[in-house]
Design an enzyme around this catalytic site. Sequence first.
Site, short mmCIF file in Angstrom:
data_model
loop_
_atom_site.label_atom_id
_atom_site.label_comp_id
_atom_site.label_asym_id
_atom_site.label_seq_id
_atom_site.Cartn_x
_atom_site.Cartn_y
_atom_site.Cartn_z
N HIS A 1 0.83 -1.21 0.00
CA HIS A 1 0.00 0.00 0.00
C HIS A 1 0.86 1.27 0.00
CE1 HIS A 1 -3.81 2.11 0.85
NE2 HIS A 1 -3.04 2.97 1.46
N HIS B 1 -10.70 2.51 -1.97
CA HIS B 1 -10.96 2.11 -0.59
C HIS B 1 -11.78 0.82 -0.58
CE1 HIS B 1 -10.71 4.08 3.61
NE2 HIS B 1 -9.51 3.95 3.10
#
Lengths: 274, 794
Positions: free
Chosen positions: B72, B135
């Site tokens: 990430h 998300h």
Amino acid sequence: MNADDIKVCILRVGGTNCDAETKRAFTELGAQAEVIQISDMIKLRNLLDYNILVLPGGFSYGDYVRSGVIFARHLSAQLGKEIQSFVDEGRPILGICNGFQILVEYGLLPSLDGVSEYAQAALTTNEPSGFKCKWVYLKQENHGKCAFTTAIPTGKTIQLPIAHGEGRLLFPKEKEDAILERLIDEDMIVLRYCNNNGEVAEGKYPANPNGSFYDIAGICNKEGNIFGLMPHPERAMYWWQLPNWTSTNQKFQYGDGKLIFQSIINTLTKKSSR
Amino acid sequence: MNSNLFTQCMNSQVLEVNLSTATPEQLTEINNELALGFSTDELATIQDYFKKENRNPTDIELQTISQSWSEHCYHKTFKGKIKLNDKEITSLFKTYLVKATKEINAPWCFSVFEDNAGIVKFDKGYGIAAKVETHNHPSAVEPFGGAATGVGGVIRDILGVWADPIACTDVLGFGPLDYDHNKLPVGVKHPKYIYRGVTAGISAYGNNMGIPTVNGAIYFDDSYTGNVVVYCGCIGLLPLNKYVCNGKVGDYIVLAGGKTGRDGIHGVTFASAELTEKSEEISRSAVQIADPIEEEKVKRAIIEVRDRQLGSAITDIGGGGLSSAVGETAERFGCGVEVNLEKVPLKYQGLAPWEIYLSESQERMLLIVPPGNLEQVISIFEKEDVLATAIGQLIVQRRLRLKYKDELISDIDMEILFNPCESTKNAIIVIPELMEPEFPEPVNLTDSLLQLLAAPNIASKEAVIRTYDHEVKGNTLLKPLQGDYAGPNDAAVLKPVDDSIKGIAISCGMNPNYGKIDTYWMAASAIDEAIRNNIAVGGRRIALLDNFTWGNPEKAERLGSLVRACEACYDIATTFRTPFISGKDSLYNESPMGAVTPTLLITAVGIVPDINKTVSVDLKEPGNILYIIGETYPELGGSEYYRLNGYIGNSVPKLHAIRARKIYYNLTKAMREGIIKSCHDLSEGGLGVAAAEMAFASGFGLELDLQKVPAKDVSRNDFLLFSESNSRFLIEIASQDKKLFEKLLGKYSAQIGRVTKEAKLNITGLNGKTVVDVPLDDLRQSWKQTLNPKEELQ
């Protein structure tokens, strides 16, 4: 008084979010508008330096508990005296969307018998429920009392956008008829939801977008100096904000929202020239 | 906890990890116990590093490295090596995306790929900042909170380049809303529940913050049942002369915004893992809690700090919490950093130092402030009733030093944080064996058209769009839904600067169904669609954002399809001369139901040079003539029409980019002349759906003749009507402008019909007989009925 002598106080707290465009609307018409953080106002206590008070749209303090109630209580606790003097002197107050909810929670609207200690009405959950952002048609039904609609002929249909989840005006069931009678008698009804032909919605969706009592979108107090409405006139100020400007050959400079701001400026400038 | 491996050190809340003597088995145990997510190679590297430092690490040091090296934060797949056949690709990111932007070398790009958001020049000294985030994982576990914090996070990215957020976008992917409950595996939530939660989360955050949500899409695909796709985008505006990014040694690190709690710990590790049935139980704490009002106040304060030029740099606190924001800031300015974690304001007591450092509690920003300005900055935040605390300083030594209760609990080299082990992954390209279907052509295509309009991917999303405030700020010039009939505009246009007549056009393109056939053409089509949508409303000088949602890249086949998509990004962007300015990837989107369908979202941000020339979708006047621009091919592979008939097919739409570029150039010229009355791009559902939408958006009818449609090898009415070939538009002009129009676009277009007063759509087929004849009310009804409640259909 000239337009550029008019000082507008646009009061904001955390969660207020329509202050910039509201300021732009007043500025466009020549008034001096300022966005003021409530903590600054509490410090300076200079509300009476202003000619107009505006409570703009948004989600003041997150609208936790109930829409508008925290700001209303904060305001009465911290600036109650100044607000009372402002009202007593008949200075104009405008509440747009969340601002309208605040005025109702404060007891400034409808204030059937003066400013009330408790809310006399509620702006509650839409029916059908849910937040809705769309343009609606409104009929101007005020006969001259309201200082914010003098530039709109009675019976005229205008178009403004709404964006709220809690805009259904509600009175206590048992007092509903009596209150309506007083609202009509005292010329306190200002804007009602209608269809594109100007026929009032009679409670029917979608012309009445939130199930509001008597199709009411905006009311004023008995004196006509305090006005609250759910639609957003500041989003209908310029031609390019209108929903169908690309579809018409006719180009206007302004939208219907301008009439609301123009009305109060006219009222104030006329008053002092008298 | 194994006491041989961990010793409580210094004060009770920090553990010393006995790494130096750990066996490979023990390393794995440490890795699992602290949820670090390292690979075996990475563990060995870290062991070596601390041997050189001559000591054992603390838990917070290992956690910091883990965050910094996570997929990430570091994007190992996009930055690492990939082996494909005999080829070795070093960094997909640099080889394709950055390379395209560098080659295009547009003078109007102000800052690309290096900051929290891309920035391009606008007008009157202003710049436009743009960023789109994914998300997905949080939204799968907690739809409302996951989506809301997705919006909050991307807004902070915009604040993180000193820009004022002026609009949000959201593109969402869900499983079919009528999915059979009994077929859902344990731990997978029903698509309808996720759909309601996600859309409510987006509306709650954007509306409460007073940022209009102006553009987006909702797409349904079986694979999204287990892997919801949530893209949140934000556009910001900033005076370019106020942009500052030059932190210096001695500057304070100021943490501003909400307090820090245990929410969102290990969010980045979670985001880089596959979802399992245990995700809910294990990872609920990885989802953050949203408070849009706090962020609204933070925003006001930041804008004031910017305008008074009191900061030297800024960044958002997102994935990885303070650990990534602090480390990246120091790295950026080539220095080190010392932070006292005791100074971080907490929601409640009891957090271990590593938890404070990793927490992803929302609505927090990191400002770098020169010593002389600290007091003023803090008082600006105080006025907004927001906490701002100096928690540390930039230092000369290239070390990450963390203190807690007067003890040094981390002291590591900056180099180790930003030089993770290079990974090499294997990729293969697998072409799926898909057949072109054979089925008879329906005689009457009216039913097919009505069914297509009702197909979830085409149907009106009005019920959702209206729960988003798209008018707040009063700058939305072209709205997502046009006029009283709420027809679908191709893009939104904003007019954000009062004394400028320029607008910003925001559009998107996404065709996951094409990727089932070939991700190269999926990516090419997504870019073309985003650009087409932008040009259709009058946008030009277009910048792109890329957002990849893919499955596990450790699986060679998935990685191969990612490489294909990146190749297309480079090829098409360079041909169109549309640079990428920002992007993000979300990999490991896998659930018990399998991998996500590879999904590339392209967001396009264009400039409308004169807002007076903005074009909307609705037909304007009976008697006007209708042209189709572009050529139609038998390209129904992955189309909505094939899907309706139960097929995927193989004939995926290709892109003739050089020809398309000429079309776009000339269409833009025609728009400048002001002769385009209405325009709509042809996408899902092709010509038939586009024509219907233009008509029912207006109330005027259309008469079309398919015999006149420029086409190659298309002999069936249904294929001509529903093919999804790229680079096509329907446009309306007044008959007196015919000559000028044909001079510009005659080569690429044909007049195929006219606007009628009668409110119906009439289409003549290739044999001269009517193939569609239907009142607009029926078309509108079909389009609206699928996803809107009954009361909206009146």
